[in-house]
Design a protein around this motif. Sequence first.
Motif, PDB file in Angstrom:
ATOM      1  N   ASN A   1      34.675  37.967  37.293  1.00 31.21           N
ATOM      2  CA  ASN A   1      34.016  39.127  36.701  1.00 31.21           C
ATOM      3  C   ASN A   1      34.820  39.706  35.547  1.00 31.21           C
ATOM      4  OD1 ASN A   1      33.070  39.326  39.856  1.00 31.21           O
ATOM      5  ND2 ASN A   1      31.472  39.939  38.421  1.00 31.21           N
ATOM      6  N   LEU A   2      36.134  39.532  35.589  1.00 32.52           N
ATOM      7  CA  LEU A   2      36.971  39.931  34.459  1.00 32.52           C
ATOM      8  C   LEU A   2      38.222  39.068  34.439  1.00 32.52           C
ATOM      9  CD1 LEU A   2      39.561  41.854  35.581  1.00 32.52           C
ATOM     10  CD2 LEU A   2      37.714  43.475  35.895  1.00 32.52           C
ATOM     11  N   THR A   3      38.740  38.880  33.237  1.00 34.40           N
ATOM     12  CA  THR A   3      39.947  38.074  33.014  1.00 34.40           C
ATOM     13  C   THR A   3      40.982  38.948  32.328  1.00 34.40           C
ATOM     14  OG1 THR A   3      38.588  36.078  32.796  1.00 34.40           O
ATOM     15  CG2 THR A   3      40.841  35.964  31.978  1.00 34.40           C
ATOM     16  N   TYR A   4      42.237  38.823  32.733  1.00 33.02           N
ATOM     17  CA  TYR A   4      43.283  39.706  32.195  1.00 33.02           C
ATOM     18  C   TYR A   4      44.542  38.918  31.845  1.00 33.02           C
ATOM     19  CZ  TYR A   4      44.241  39.447  37.257  1.00 33.02           C
ATOM     20  OH  TYR A   4      44.436  39.005  38.538  1.00 33.02           O
ATOM     21  N   GLY A   5      45.366  39.533  30.987  1.00 30.43           N
ATOM     22  CA  GLY A   5      46.690  39.033  30.686  1.00 30.43           C
ATOM     23  C   GLY A   5      47.737  39.970  31.265  1.00 30.43           C
ATOM     24  N   PRO A   6      49.014  39.577  31.246  1.00 36.83           N
ATOM     25  CA  PRO A   6      50.057  40.439  31.814  1.00 36.83           C
ATOM     26  C   PRO A   6      50.129  41.767  31.063  1.00 36.83           C
ATOM     27  CG  PRO A   6      51.015  38.576  30.608  1.00 36.83           C
ATOM     28  CD  PRO A   6      49.554  38.308  30.727  1.00 36.83           C
ATOM     29  N   GLY A   7      50.146  42.870  31.810  1.00 39.08           N
ATOM     30  CA  GLY A   7      50.258  44.190  31.206  1.00 39.08           C
ATOM     31  C   GLY A   7      48.985  44.765  30.637  1.00 39.08           C
ATOM     32  N   ASP A   8      47.858  44.065  30.792  1.00 37.13           N
ATOM     33  CA  ASP A   8      46.580  44.540  30.251  1.00 37.13           C
ATOM     34  C   ASP A   8      46.000  45.674  31.100  1.00 37.13           C
ATOM     35  OD1 ASP A   8      46.552  42.745  28.184  1.00 37.13           O
ATOM     36  OD2 ASP A   8      45.135  41.350  29.119  1.00 37.13           O
ATOM     37  N   VAL A   9      45.024  46.351  30.507  1.00 35.81           N
ATOM     38  CA  VAL A   9      44.123  47.235  31.240  1.00 35.81           C
ATOM     39  C   VAL A   9      42.717  46.781  30.879  1.00 35.81           C
ATOM     40  CG1 VAL A   9      43.317  49.581  31.640  1.00 35.81           C
ATOM     41  CG2 VAL A   9      45.742  49.162  31.189  1.00 35.81           C
ATOM     42  N   VAL A  10      42.018  46.132  31.830  1.00 36.01           N
ATOM     43  CA  VAL A  10      40.740  45.482  31.552  1.00 36.01           C
ATOM     44  C   VAL A  10      39.706  45.957  32.565  1.00 36.01           C
ATOM     45  CG1 VAL A  10      39.540  43.286  31.285  1.00 36.01           C
ATOM     46  CG2 VAL A  10      41.948  43.454  30.682  1.00 36.01           C
ATOM     47  N   ALA A  11      38.525  46.351  32.048  1.00 38.39           N
ATOM     48  CA  ALA A  11      37.438  46.801  32.921  1.00 38.39           C
ATOM     49  C   ALA A  11      36.197  45.965  32.662  1.00 38.39           C
ATOM     50  CB  ALA A  11      37.141  48.273  32.680  1.00 38.39           C
ATOM     51  N   ASN A  12      35.355  45.856  33.693  1.00 36.54           N
ATOM     52  CA  ASN A  12      34.067  45.199  33.526  1.00 36.54           C
ATOM     53  C   ASN A  12      33.118  45.718  34.603  1.00 36.54           C
ATOM     54  OD1 ASN A  12      32.218  43.589  32.249  1.00 36.54           O
ATOM     55  ND2 ASN A  12      32.836  41.698  33.260  1.00 36.54           N
TER      56      ASN A  12
END
Length: 357
Positions: free
Chosen positions: A257-268
């Motif tokens: 549902n969502l993909t992230y990298g280190p230290g990210d802030v990701v919403a979906n």
Amino acid sequence: DSTTLSDTFIEVTDLTPGKYTIVVSAVGATGAESPPSSEYLLDVVEILQAVDPVRVLETRRGPNNTTFDGRFDGTGRVAARSTTQVDIVGRDGFGADTDAVMVNLTVVAPDGPGHAAVFPCGDDVPNAAMLTYAPGTVVPATALVGLGDGAVCVYSHAAADLVLDVTGVATAPGFPETFAPKRLYETRIGSQNFTFDGKQQATGRRPAGSITEVQIDGRLCPCDYDAVFVNVTAILPSAAGHATIYDCTGNVPTAANLTYGPGDVVANAAMAKVSKTGKICIYTVAEIDLVVDVSGAVRPLIEPATAGPWRLLETRAGASNTTFDGQHQGVGRIGAGQVYELLVRGRGSIPEDVSSV
């Protein structure tokens, strides 16, 4: 003589939206049919109708920065901690029966860190964030939002440009139910980090490879839901990875549902099916802080069908980069300006007559 009464359920399919009259008659033991004893009016509605995206708010100025009808464009950056009202009802294509809209909000180049929320006008600004941003970033997020006095309101913690698009419309009041965003799950500790009912808060970071159960039923109302519209935020992951929302049944789906990298802030945002035990589950590859907000729900017998999540398209090649049915995988990167046509109908259990996903 005694008469036995029982409930009878009749399933009627393939009705197009409109008004219908149902006539009920009784048939006796001799086979004689009595005159119609009852008539019922049935109003068949399309619960959530997908529409071609239309821009309803654009604060930036310029020949390419316009709304679909020329209203609410070029209004200038919003101030920090401000709320912007965006009228929906009365604009072309949005009648008085519009009850809720599916929106995509993009925050452009904020002056500082913060968050944004879209909610029904007339409600208080929710503590639940639709998206979280850092200075100078461009961050989008999607949510189902009810209307208040025919409008939605957008709050931004920092000064920023805002872009708001509508991608879906609900016209039947209460189908699905919408409400001001409520926080259901919060791993972080702090005076501003709390859930709406004090449950499932300050739980601590979720370990890599963990599955988090979020209780739904019994918290939003004394009722059961079949599905909920949630916004999930992954905060400061320890490594690259992804998160998957599902109904706690069986193995974790391969779709993300969502993909992230280190230290990210990701919403979906997602429409998540609720399990028979009243929960949704969230799997994370890496260690993260996790926030879950809810903005809508659907009750049994009236819900749009929920499935998956399934991966329908995967352009990357590799043993782990697959779709659920082997179609549309490893097709290679999509070029600039290119349109890729993705087959949806008839795959897996997706009906041949599905109208939107």
